[in-house]
Design a protein around this motif. Structure first.
Motif, PDB file in Angstrom:
ATOM      1  N   ILE A 133      89.904  24.608  90.237  1.00  0.00           N
ATOM      2  CA  ILE A 133      89.955  25.715  89.567  1.00  0.00           C
ATOM      3  C   ILE A 133      90.042  24.492  88.041  1.00  0.00           C
ATOM      4  N   LEU A 134      90.391  23.927  88.035  1.00  0.00           N
ATOM      5  CA  LEU A 134      90.662  22.530  86.740  1.00  0.00           C
ATOM      6  C   LEU A 134      89.610  21.803  86.754  1.00  0.00           C
ATOM      7  N   GLY A 135      88.577  21.570  87.526  1.00  0.00           N
ATOM      8  CA  GLY A 135      87.463  20.973  87.842  1.00  0.00           C
ATOM      9  C   GLY A 135      86.768  21.506  86.957  1.00  0.00           C
ATOM     10  N   LYS A 136      86.493  23.328  87.579  1.00  0.00           N
ATOM     11  CA  LYS A 136      86.182  23.935  87.529  1.00  0.00           C
ATOM     12  C   LYS A 136      85.844  23.972  85.631  1.00  0.00           C
ATOM     13  N   PHE A 137      86.351  24.192  85.269  1.00  0.00           N
ATOM     14  CA  PHE A 137      86.985  24.991  84.114  1.00  0.00           C
ATOM     15  C   PHE A 137      86.017  23.154  83.123  1.00  0.00           C
ATOM     16  N   ALA A 138      86.379  22.374  84.054  1.00  0.00           N
ATOM     17  CA  ALA A 138      85.813  21.449  82.631  1.00  0.00           C
ATOM     18  C   ALA A 138      84.339  20.759  82.575  1.00  0.00           C
ATOM     19  N   ARG A 139      83.766  21.845  83.476  1.00  0.00           N
ATOM     20  CA  ARG A 139      81.947  21.199  84.113  1.00  0.00           C
ATOM     21  C   ARG A 139      81.904  22.794  83.262  1.00  0.00           C
ATOM     22  N   VAL A 140      82.310  23.733  83.588  1.00  0.00           N
ATOM     23  CA  VAL A 140      81.444  25.331  83.728  1.00  0.00           C
ATOM     24  C   VAL A 140      82.303  25.992  82.067  1.00  0.00           C
ATOM     25  N   GLY A 141      83.685  25.417  81.831  1.00  0.00           N
ATOM     26  CA  GLY A 141      84.097  26.409  81.089  1.00  0.00           C
ATOM     27  C   GLY A 141      83.834  25.665  78.952  1.00  0.00           C
ATOM     28  N   LEU A 142      83.931  24.192  79.995  1.00  0.00           N
ATOM     29  CA  LEU A 142      84.486  23.633  78.469  1.00  0.00           C
ATOM     30  C   LEU A 142      82.693  22.787  78.483  1.00  0.00           C
ATOM     31  N   LYS A 143      81.758  22.380  79.837  1.00  0.00           N
ATOM     32  CA  LYS A 143      80.814  21.608  79.943  1.00  0.00           C
ATOM     33  C   LYS A 143      81.087  19.858  79.327  1.00  0.00           C
ATOM     34  N   ASN A 374      75.250  12.662  93.336  1.00  0.00           N
ATOM     35  CA  ASN A 374      74.762  12.517  93.607  1.00  0.00           C
ATOM     36  C   ASN A 374      73.997  14.017  93.520  1.00  0.00           C
ATOM     37  N   GLU A 375      72.495  14.116  94.040  1.00  0.00           N
ATOM     38  CA  GLU A 375      72.035  15.126  93.398  1.00  0.00           C
ATOM     39  C   GLU A 375      71.705  16.359  94.650  1.00  0.00           C
ATOM     40  N   GLU A 376      72.142  16.242  96.073  1.00  0.00           N
ATOM     41  CA  GLU A 376      72.462  17.110  96.477  1.00  0.00           C
ATOM     42  C   GLU A 376      73.931  17.598  96.524  1.00  0.00           C
ATOM     43  N   HIS A 377      74.730  16.668  96.141  1.00  0.00           N
ATOM     44  CA  HIS A 377      76.188  17.328  96.344  1.00  0.00           C
ATOM     45  C   HIS A 377      76.224  18.614  95.020  1.00  0.00           C
ATOM     46  N   ARG A 378      75.624  18.276  94.227  1.00  0.00           N
ATOM     47  CA  ARG A 378      75.508  18.809  93.065  1.00  0.00           C
ATOM     48  C   ARG A 378      74.988  20.334  93.263  1.00  0.00           C
ATOM     49  N   ALA A 379      73.789  19.694  93.782  1.00  0.00           N
ATOM     50  CA  ALA A 379      72.915  21.671  94.039  1.00  0.00           C
ATOM     51  C   ALA A 379      73.584  22.513  95.190  1.00  0.00           C
ATOM     52  N   HIS A 380      74.010  21.870  95.609  1.00  0.00           N
ATOM     53  CA  HIS A 380      75.416  22.604  96.482  1.00  0.00           C
ATOM     54  C   HIS A 380      76.823  23.237  95.878  1.00  0.00           C
ATOM     55  N   VAL A 381      77.382  22.392  95.471  1.00  0.00           N
ATOM     56  CA  VAL A 381      78.491  23.195  94.471  1.00  0.00           C
ATOM     57  C   VAL A 381      78.408  24.014  93.010  1.00  0.00           C
ATOM     58  N   ALA A 382      76.747  23.263  91.898  1.00  0.00           N
ATOM     59  CA  ALA A 382      75.638  24.481  91.874  1.00  0.00           C
ATOM     60  C   ALA A 382      75.507  25.525  92.267  1.00  0.00           C
ATOM     61  N   LYS A 383      75.393  25.608  92.999  1.00  0.00           N
ATOM     62  CA  LYS A 383      75.415  27.209  93.871  1.00  0.00           C
ATOM     63  C   LYS A 383      76.378  27.405  94.059  1.00  0.00           C
ATOM     64  N   VAL A 384      77.424  27.634  94.603  1.00  0.00           N
ATOM     65  CA  VAL A 384      78.678  28.174  94.504  1.00  0.00           C
ATOM     66  C   VAL A 384      79.083  28.577  93.345  1.00  0.00           C
ATOM     67  N   TRP A 385      78.973  27.680  92.695  1.00  0.00           N
ATOM     68  CA  TRP A 385      79.512  28.328  91.251  1.00  0.00           C
ATOM     69  C   TRP A 385      78.613  29.141  90.533  1.00  0.00           C
ATOM     70  N   ILE A 387      75.276  28.314  88.674  1.00  0.00           N
ATOM     71  CA  ILE A 387      74.862  27.106  87.611  1.00  0.00           C
ATOM     72  C   ILE A 387      73.930  27.287  88.186  1.00  0.00           C
ATOM     73  N   ASP A 388      72.489  26.341  87.483  1.00  0.00           N
ATOM     74  CA  ASP A 388      71.866  25.890  87.540  1.00  0.00           C
ATOM     75  C   ASP A 388      72.428  23.983  87.889  1.00  0.00           C
ATOM     76  N   LYS A 389      72.048  23.552  88.757  1.00  0.00           N
ATOM     77  CA  LYS A 389      72.670  21.976  89.035  1.00  0.00           C
ATOM     78  C   LYS A 389      72.446  21.219  87.732  1.00  0.00           C
ATOM     79  N   GLY A 390      71.592  21.418  87.035  1.00  0.00           N
ATOM     80  CA  GLY A 390      70.975  20.702  85.842  1.00  0.00           C
ATOM     81  C   GLY A 390      72.399  20.945  84.430  1.00  0.00           C
ATOM     82  N   GLU A 391      72.667  21.979  84.678  1.00  0.00           N
ATOM     83  CA  GLU A 391      74.026  22.208  83.981  1.00  0.00           C
ATOM     84  C   GLU A 391      75.703  21.498  83.965  1.00  0.00           C
ATOM     85  N   LEU A 392      75.982  21.144  85.027  1.00  0.00           N
ATOM     86  CA  LEU A 392      76.887  20.488  85.246  1.00  0.00           C
ATOM     87  C   LEU A 392      76.281  19.138  84.846  1.00  0.00           C
TER      88      LEU A 392
END
Length: 710
Positions: A133-143, A374-385, A387-392
């Motif tokens: 959740i800390l990793g998610k908060f950095a990238r989604v919550g705080l960008k 890794n674009e494939e990795h970004r896409a997988h996690v962005a879908k779970v979260w 968001i669009d992978k470009g937002e990561l």
């Protein structure tokens, strides 16, 4: 007499008002020993007793730290309410006031300095759910791309080396239960007897069964006492020693040619380089006699099974990654991996050192050990979260490098979670000065640590007794830490704190969790198909099976006890070997007339990391209440150091004062200071800022110093 005894026992029974039993896990080392805390209310006071609980890893054993772990959650200094710094003093405020203060500070920094001016400094002592959740908060919550954690200072060299060589990093490639049946063991730079005491019976049983044990360490320790052969290597010369092992087995035709040809690439380049070396040169560089190098190498290569383990002694160097890779070259060249009773293990240091680096706390990683670039990795996690992978964001920088960015004004705000970087980082004086430049620092902790003193706001965290969640132990076993004791005061679980901050920042839809299990179920999806695949692991399964070894890709999968039986996790299925030059092994900092001695650092049994928790335990603090300098008698004589005297130890970075401990168990050119103390005894003030170029590990194990008696 019988009536009197009955009356006595009735009276005692009445005095015991109640008894509560809390199932939990030790909060300290990576063994994550299962235990129970028994709380008895006797008249007007409470007493506590800790007992071990049977489990597959430590089988009910506890060490001195585990038995006394409960003393810090009940300490009077524990932070129980949000504290705001007002005119240099901390004052109690409400949670609502604390959250509004955070909202104001974050929004101001984002408006003036941008989203990337915020950062998160995490921990390898928190649960998998909280790391996620800390990793998610950095990238989604705080960008922001800027998140890293104190595990960078612990196992990053071994993790990087394993990923580069095998394509996968799980601390141990085998389960612990295979150790007693192996024929030869190398313990390189690991003092498990003091750092992971409950692991020792595995190695003691192996010795009883006839295993030959080789220890590599500049010092004699309780671990080296178990060894049949102790190689007292010069600090920083581990990579060169591994070249010595390789040269011996190549010259004496002990390479497992079939295994190398079928399962590895790059060996010819390693062979060509090693054959250009001489054992005389290697012996001179390492300080290890040729005959000892030859004995160690031939014994490991010629036995039918063998295991090699590394820890901080090899890894905490600015060539730590290649040093570990060279030992892996040796393991693969002898064919001792992916087979029964043969393999490699990086002995994890922190309680969740394995899991905390798998699920998004590292600057370059996403959950499941996916890579953020890794674009494939970004896409997988962005879908779970959602968001669009470009937002990561893209990757950030390592733990120490974040303080350099703070010093340069690029980072102006930091969330600090259960870590103490002014004590744990190298060049600690610089780190302290950098923190003073922050516009905003919030610390989530149990105590007002040396770093939390610099915070604008401290939020009360939960202890191991109150914070339920999964942890991944030394062998890659995902365990569930039950935590049924209510949080005291206004303390909250770390994941709850992050969710409440996300809510006040308007990001609540991404953080809808009601309990830790909700987070774990999302983590399972985010890790699915990744290197560290937890998808098949559930809370119910962990409770029934007492932990599951990852990867576990499906709910009916039994987990993976032994890795690499048929192939490695690289694209071509083969391990990747590289030559490691002796010159890369030579530390940048060499003894000279001004700083003539090597300094190396490490742990002792009674304390853990920077001591914030263990120094709050009266039983543990009493065993070692101050730091010390271990020094050889001849060295002490040369520098006129008396036993038990105060000694000033200085490097180019700073000076500390510790008490001398004269011992023949250390090399004459080396001194040792443990790293559990702060302020004028903080040995990391002496350690340089140079980092391993690959994993960004500081060189804690090799500095140069001078000494003088005070």
């Amino acid at each position: 007499m019988t009536d009197l005894l009955l009356k006595y026992f009735r009276t005692k029974q009445q005095e015991v008002q109640s008894e509560k039993v809390y199932d939990t896990q030790c909060p300290f080392c990576s063994m994550q020993c299962k235990m129970q805390l028994i709380e008895q209310s006797v008249v007007s006071r409470k007493t506590y007793k800790t007992i071990g609980k049977d489990n597959p890893t430590s089988q009910g054993r506890l060490c001195i730290k585990g038995m006394n772990a409960h003393q810090h959650p009940f300490h009077q200094d524990r932070v129980l309410h949000p504290l705001l710094k007002v005119d240099g003093e901390f004052v109690r405020i409400s949670w609502e006031e604390a959250l509004q203060y955070i909202k104001k500070q974050v929004e101001e920094i984002q408006a003036v300095d941008g989203h990337e001016a915020l950062s998160i400094y995490g921990s390898a002592s928190i649960t998998n759910e909280e790391a996620y959740i800390l990793g998610k908060f950095a990238r989604v919550g705080l960008k922001t791309p800027y998140i890293d954690y104190n595990g960078r200072l612990c196992m990053s060299a071994a993790a990087t080396a394993a990923n580069q060589t095998f394509g996968l990093d799980r601390g141990l490639t085998n389960s612990l239960k295979e150790i007693p049946s192996t024929r030869v063991i190398i313990l390189a730079g690991t003092n498990i007897a003091e750092c992971q005491p409950t692991i020792m019976p595995y190695f003691e049983k192996a010795k009883e069964n006839g295993a030959y044990i080789i220890a590599i360490d500049p010092r004699e320790t309780p671990t080296t006492q178990l060894a049949d052969l102790h190689l007292k290597v010069k600090p920083g010369m581990d990579a060169a020693l591994a070249n010595g092992f390789l040269k011996v087995i190549i010259d004496e035709n002990l390479v497992d040619e079939d295994f190398v040809n079928e399962r590895a690439t790059g060996f010819e380049e390693v062979k060509d380089y090693v054959q250009s070396l001489s054992l005389d040169e290697i012996s001179d560089l390492t300080g290890v006699p040729i005959e000892q190098i030859r004995t160690a190498a031939t014994k490991f290569a010629s036995e039918e099974s063998g295991m090699l383990f590394t820890a901080r002694g090899v890894e905490q160097q600015i060539d730590g990654t290649v040093a570990v890779r060279n030992f892996l070259n040796f393991v693969i060249a002898t064919g001792k991996i992916g087979k029964p009773y043969s393999g490699y293990g990086a002995i994890t240091g922190q309680g969740n050192g394995q899991g905390a680096r798998e699920h998004g706390q590292k600057a370059d990683q996403l959950p499941g050990y996916r890579l953020i670039e890794n674009e494939e990795h970004r896409a997988h996690v962005a879908k779970v979260w959602g968001i669009d992978k470009g937002e990561l964001p893209r990757k950030g920088v390592s733990a120490y490098e974040m303080f350099q960015k703070i010093n340069d004004g690029e980072i102006t705000g930091m969330f600090l979670v259960c870590s103490n970087p002014v004590v744990s980082n190298p060049n600690a004086i610089f780190v302290k000065e950098a923190l003073k430049k922050l516009k905003f620092l919030v610390a989530v902790d149990l105590f007002v640590s040396e770093t939390a003193k610099f915070a604008d706001l401290i939020l009360p965290a939960s202890s191991y007794l109150e914070d339920e969640g999964t942890m991944t132990n030394v062998e890659g076993r995902v365990t569930l830490r039950e935590a049924s004791r209510p949080c005291p005061g206004e303390a909250k679980n770390d994941w709850q704190i992050i969710c409440e901050i996300a809510k006040v920042l308007g990001k609540e839809k991404y953080f809808p969790y009601q309990k830790a299990e909700d987070i774990f179920n999302e983590l399972r999806e985010a890790s699915r198909g990744g290197i560290a695949d937890y998808y098949g692991i559930t809370y119910d399964r962990i409770r029934k099976e007492q932990g599951i070894l990852w990867p576990c890709p499906e709910v009916n999968h039994q987990g993976t006890e032994r890795l690499f039986e048929h192939s490695f996790a690289t694209p071509n299925g083969k391990a990747k070997l590289i030559p490691v030059s002796n010159t890369s092994a030579i530390p940048k900092e060499k003894p000279c007339s001004e700083y003539p001695l090597y300094l190396t650092t490490g742990r002792i049994m009674s304390h853990y990391l920077t001591g914030v928790q263990t120094r709050k335990s009266s039983a543990l603090a009493a065993r070692n209440f101050e730091s010390y300098l271990e020094i050889h008698p001849e060295t002490a004589k040369k520098y006129e150091i008396d036993p038990n005297s105060l000694v000033a130890v200085a490097s180019k970075r700073g000076k500390i004062t510790v008490r001398s401990k004269i011992s023949e168990k250390i090399r004459q050119d080396t001194v040792f200071v443990p790293f559990h103390w702060a302020e004028e005894q903080n040995v990391n003030m002496l350690v340089g800022e140079d980092l391993d170029p690959t994993c960004k590990m500081p060189g804690f194990k090799v500095s140069t110093v001078n000494i003088r008696q005070i």
